[in-house]
Design an enzyme around this catalytic site. Structure first.
Site, PDB file in Angstrom:
ATOM      1  N   LYS A  83       0.682  -1.168   0.060  1.00 13.34           N
ATOM      2  CA  LYS A  83       0.067   0.117  -0.017  1.00 13.34           C
ATOM      3  C   LYS A  83       0.841   1.323   0.048  1.00 13.34           C
ATOM      4  CE  LYS A  83      -4.315  -1.756   2.241  1.00 13.34           C
ATOM      5  NZ  LYS A  83      -5.208  -1.754   3.123  1.00 13.34           N
ATOM      6  N   ASP A 119     -10.069   3.289   2.141  1.00 18.07           N
ATOM      7  CA  ASP A 119     -10.377   2.638   3.631  1.00 18.07           C
ATOM      8  C   ASP A 119     -10.833   3.515   4.580  1.00 18.07           C
ATOM      9  OD1 ASP A 119      -9.039  -0.086   2.756  1.00 18.07           O
ATOM     10  OD2 ASP A 119      -7.231   0.653   3.285  1.00 18.07           O
TER      11      ASP A 119
END
Ligand SMILES: NC(=O)c1ccc[n+]([C@@H]2O[C@H](COP(=O)([O-])OP(=O)(O)OC[C@H]3O[C@@H](n4cnc5c(N)ncnc54)[C@H](OP(=O)(O)O)[C@@H]3O)[C@@H](O)[C@H]2O)c1
Length: 314
Positions: A83, A119
């Site tokens: 990420k 997220d």
């Protein structure tokens, strides 16, 4: 007829020369729920897309990202451990991804790779839709300081939480997350918050003022302890909401205990569903069928539960 049919996770997919490919890169990746969730959504809206999971080693990450552009993929999800390391290979970052310092979704806009972080959005929407609570003006207490905590703390600041308090087993990691929040909160004209020690007495001092109590550690996953044992339950206010980023199991012992005591609880499964829904919207431009995505992951869990029970009986 130039049409093949593929049975994929319980769905019949039609694949032809116009099928768009999306997917997820990570390592390991075989546990990912995203293929089940996205393929169900594509099927429900009759969109000619297919979602696949790709295990990508760290050394191959740059080549994998170049492949998105070269092969004309519509986009890709990015998960652990890529990420943060994926950022240098992208052309542009969304403000959220820049603030959180991590990318979980790439959108290929005519050859330009744009990194997003959905997220935090997933966390905010899960709270809103499952517990009817928004982050604005709330005191948020976050247990943990890893990747999930970055997205959740960053979103809390971005959405105008009154305060964010962090606690983590490794103090240095909480310190580095707080430094990151301080930089981000300056940009949002917010106060970032503070760190408290990893012990019950310190938690007891902050919990009476906490509106949203969030576990972002992996405690609560199978075989990884029970956070409920460390919570001073008598110090929590009546209308507090509990959130657990862990989604396997769907309801951790931490959430079970909070629920038993009458608190509203939100499973990390809904953060997963809403982060996926946002990615779906970016790639397809269509409104995501949330109920279909939810049903797909719940069915997957129910089947997996049956298979695990079957294995135990054997
Ligand atoms: N719902 C969703 O959409 C979503 C999204 C992302 C992640 N998650 C879930 O969130 C959890 C954490 O993921 P992550 O990416 O943040 O992992 P990570 O970056 O590896 O961070 C792990 C965190 O857990 C803490 N921890 C682990 N074991 C511990 C223990 N025995 N005692 C105390 N603290 C412990 C670590 O503390 P130290 O710093 O002291 O090691 C750290 O704060 C996982 O269950 C993951 O599946 C869910």
């Amino acid at each position: 007829m130039n049409l093949k049919k593929l049975y994929f996770g319980g769905i019949i997919l039609k694949i032809d020369a116009e099928t768009r490919l999306v997917g997820v890169i990570g390592n390991p990746i075989s546990h990912s729920l995203s293929p089940v969730m996205h393929n169900a959504a594509f099927d429900a809206l009759a969109l000619n897309y297919i979602y696949m999971a790709f295990q990508v080693e760290k050394d191959d990450l740059e080549e994998a990202v170049k492949g998105i552009r070269a092969l004309g993929l519509a986009g890709i999800n990015v998960t652990i451990p890529h990420k943060t390391c994926v950022i240098p290979f992208l052309d542009e970052l969304s403000p959220e991804a820049e603030m959180i310092g991590a990318v979980n979704t790439i959108f290929n806009r005519n050859g330009k790779l744009i990194g997003y972080n959905t997220d935090g959005y997933g966390f905010e929407m899960a709270l809103q839709e499952q517990a009817g609570i928004c982050l604005k003006d709330k005191n948020v207490f976050i247990i943990g300081a890893g990747g999930a905590a970055h997205a959740i703390a960053g979103q809390s600041v971005l959405s105008g939480a009154s305060s964010v308090t962090l606690t983590n087993r490794t103090f240095e990691k909480a310190k580095s997350l707080m430094e990151f929040l301080n930089r981000s909160s300056c940009r949002c004209n917010q106060n970032a918050g503070k760190i408290i020690p990893w012990d019950k007495d310190a938690w007891r001092s902050i919990l009476p003022h906490s509106d949203i109590i969030v576990n972002t550690t992996s405690i609560g996953m199978k075989g990884q302890g029970n956070l409920a044992l460390d919570i001073p339950w008598d110090s929590i206010k009546k209308d507090a909401v509990f959130f657990d980023a862990v989604y396997t199991p769907m309801e951790t012992l931490f959430l079970k205990e909070a629920k038993r005591l009458g608190y509203k609880v939100v499973s990390g499964l809904y953060m997963l569903i809403y982060q996926g829904a946002r990615a779906f919207e970016l790639w397809t431009g269509k409104r995501p069928p949330i109920e279909v995505m939810e049903k797909a992951v719940l069915t997957y869990f129910a089947r997996k539960g049956e298979q695990d029970a079957e294995k135990t009986r054997e």
